[in-house]
Write a protein that holds these residues in place. Sequence first.
Motif, PDB file in Angstrom:
ATOM      1  N   LYS A  49     -29.557 -33.988  -3.890  1.00 45.99           N
ATOM      2  CA  LYS A  49     -29.205 -35.251  -2.937  1.00 45.99           C
ATOM      3  C   LYS A  49     -28.168 -34.287  -2.425  1.00 45.99           C
ATOM      4  O   LYS A  49     -26.989 -34.897  -1.195  1.00 45.99           O
ATOM      5  CB  LYS A  49     -28.945 -36.199  -3.199  1.00 45.99           C
ATOM      6  CG  LYS A  49     -30.304 -37.427  -4.151  1.00 45.99           C
ATOM      7  CD  LYS A  49     -30.540 -37.460  -2.200  1.00 45.99           C
ATOM      8  CE  LYS A  49     -31.866 -38.443  -2.439  1.00 45.99           C
ATOM      9  NZ  LYS A  49     -31.779 -39.648  -2.380  1.00 45.99           N
ATOM     10  N   GLY A  53     -23.533 -36.030  -2.108  1.00 42.38           N
ATOM     11  CA  GLY A  53     -24.546 -37.568  -2.497  1.00 42.38           C
ATOM     12  C   GLY A  53     -24.012 -37.928  -3.651  1.00 42.38           C
ATOM     13  O   GLY A  53     -24.270 -39.781  -4.237  1.00 42.38           O
ATOM     14  N   THR A  56     -21.775 -41.485  -3.376  1.00 42.60           N
ATOM     15  CA  THR A  56     -23.127 -42.410  -2.493  1.00 42.60           C
ATOM     16  C   THR A  56     -24.282 -43.102  -4.320  1.00 42.60           C
ATOM     17  O   THR A  56     -24.056 -44.111  -4.341  1.00 42.60           O
ATOM     18  CB  THR A  56     -24.393 -42.428  -2.064  1.00 42.60           C
ATOM     19  OG1 THR A  56     -23.289 -41.352  -0.363  1.00 42.60           O
ATOM     20  CG2 THR A  56     -25.370 -42.932  -1.602  1.00 42.60           C
ATOM     21  N   TYR A 248     -32.332 -43.453  -7.510  1.00 39.54           N
ATOM     22  CA  TYR A 248     -31.387 -43.141  -6.752  1.00 39.54           C
ATOM     23  C   TYR A 248     -32.317 -41.233  -6.344  1.00 39.54           C
ATOM     24  O   TYR A 248     -32.065 -40.750  -4.921  1.00 39.54           O
ATOM     25  CB  TYR A 248     -29.807 -43.005  -7.007  1.00 39.54           C
ATOM     26  CG  TYR A 248     -29.010 -40.897  -6.437  1.00 39.54           C
ATOM     27  CD1 TYR A 248     -28.306 -41.520  -5.286  1.00 39.54           C
ATOM     28  CD2 TYR A 248     -28.995 -40.032  -7.281  1.00 39.54           C
ATOM     29  CE1 TYR A 248     -28.148 -40.911  -3.922  1.00 39.54           C
ATOM     30  CE2 TYR A 248     -27.756 -38.987  -6.652  1.00 39.54           C
ATOM     31  CZ  TYR A 248     -28.007 -39.140  -5.197  1.00 39.54           C
ATOM     32  OH  TYR A 248     -26.855 -37.998  -4.342  1.00 39.54           O
TER      33      TYR A 248
END
Length: 600
Positions: A49, A53, A56, A248
């Motif tokens: 990611k 990322g 997040t 995730y």
Amino acid sequence: MKKIILFLAFAGLANAQAPAGYYSSANGLAGAALKTELSSIITNGHQDKGYGGLWTAYKTTDIDKTYENDGSIMDIYSEKPNGADPYNYTVVTNQCGTYSVEGNCYNREHVVPQSLFNEASPMVADVNFIRATDGKVNGMRSNYPYGKVGTATFTSKNGSKLGNSVSSGYGGTVFEPIDEFKGDIARMIFYFVTRYQSKLSTFSSGNMLGNTTFPGLQTWELNVLLAWHNQDPVSQAEIVRNNASYAYQGNRNPFIDNPAYVNQIWGSQQPSNDTQAPTTVTGLSVSGKTSSSVSLSWTASTDNIGVSSYDVYMNGSLKTNVSSTSATVSGLSPSTSYTFYVVAKDAAGNVSSNSSTVSATTESGGTTNPGTDCVSETFETIPTGSSSSYSTRTWTNSGITWTATDARTDQTISNKAITVRDGSLKSSSSANGIGSLTVTTQLKFSGSNGTFNVLVNGVQAGTIPYSTTAATTTINNINVSGNVIITLENNSSSNRVAIDNLSWTCYSGTGKQSKSAPSAVQAESKDLQIYPNPISNQEIFVKGETQNIKKAEIYNLQGKVMQTINDPFKNSKGSIKIKSLTQGIYILKLDNSSLKFIIK
């Protein structure tokens, strides 16, 4: 006192969290075979990611749901399991940013330092071993390995310590977390050397990693982590984080799901059981030399378990230890003859016989003439193993160590070339500066025309175009003196571009980066970001934690201060209005962070 949740049947509880059949292909395996199968399992499904990322991810992976259960950041360097935390962080709001003391902000702590793998993807963004931690403590930990501290030189507010190692087998500086999180650290490192076992030979050891798939760790560090794993069983906090990380990123830490895997892989590999030494190093040769250094390369040794590192001796004395099959010995005298040999070591400490010796005489000293070639790389000595796959490639030629990330070696231009996809080509430090740079490029396979960024000591010096037609480009008047590190960055994440015949001339005049330039220019902040870049309308927008920044300074590349702004973000939302500046490249210094920006 906090509400502590205890779990007695850790293996059973944890295993129930993984999808049915997730580890079924590993059933019945042990040792290196089990480690390899687990590596395959946790590589499949892993979604990269990106480094940004992680911010997040932390909204779900690093929230305290088991200690205070208050929604704050779960920080292993500040959490006090049996008392009040010294400070708490609110997700996003307290994201670093700059820091000077504990409690300023949280950032991204690579439990295995990113310097060991050259900040390459996907490692640099893998949430399974990158925790949200206090910025100050993270900075103090630096890239030191984990171990038992004797005398602490720094102690965090929850008791994590930095100091000299009293762990058997290592006497350097180490970092020691509190007991509550020692097993957490161990299982994250076990995850790393399993997930990335095929890449270990290209990583630096950092006095912790091995360079072979098994066991994957230095003996002393393995012993520390095995002890920590056994003394600090899997916690509910780890289980919660593992599930959130899986949601995730798409892969799991098997040593949280099934703690027994640790001893099934490494527990039976006691150092005393391995008495077989590696084979003697062969093929030792001099690959390059300067007036102050000699570069060596050799053929890898073999071992019944695995070679962990190589000791390089000069004139009978140990000079360095490396995990790769090349080394550069620096700090030598001009016009002087030296003799070298190499020995191989395994994870149990067994040492091979000495290799044959080689001799080298350093070049004569004197001032290098400006305009002559300082460095010339033809890529004829690049590694060729698995040549069509993309990985990190390193090699040494004429005293320069090169690192190419996300690179393959099977494409050609004039002859051998290095092909970079979503990565870069970076040199080690070279003396005598840089005047002009010349390189040949060619786009391979499909894609579109584009450019490489050329960076000198982390500051952009120009761009190199590429297309399907091989072309040679020269950037003139770079003119940076002293030691330089040259990087070519691919601006595209998909274009595959071959690089060949790279060279630059020396420069002995007064360089662009004078002493008045900010010292942080060479290492840009990853916690603050200018967007868009190039900027427009004489306004700089900055992402990240900006409200506490006291001072902004703008420098040109000659180190001249162009503008100073106190409390730059006091009356704005993440932007700074600047005076009219001409087209070019500038440095924005925000307290202790520096960012490069371009005005077109």
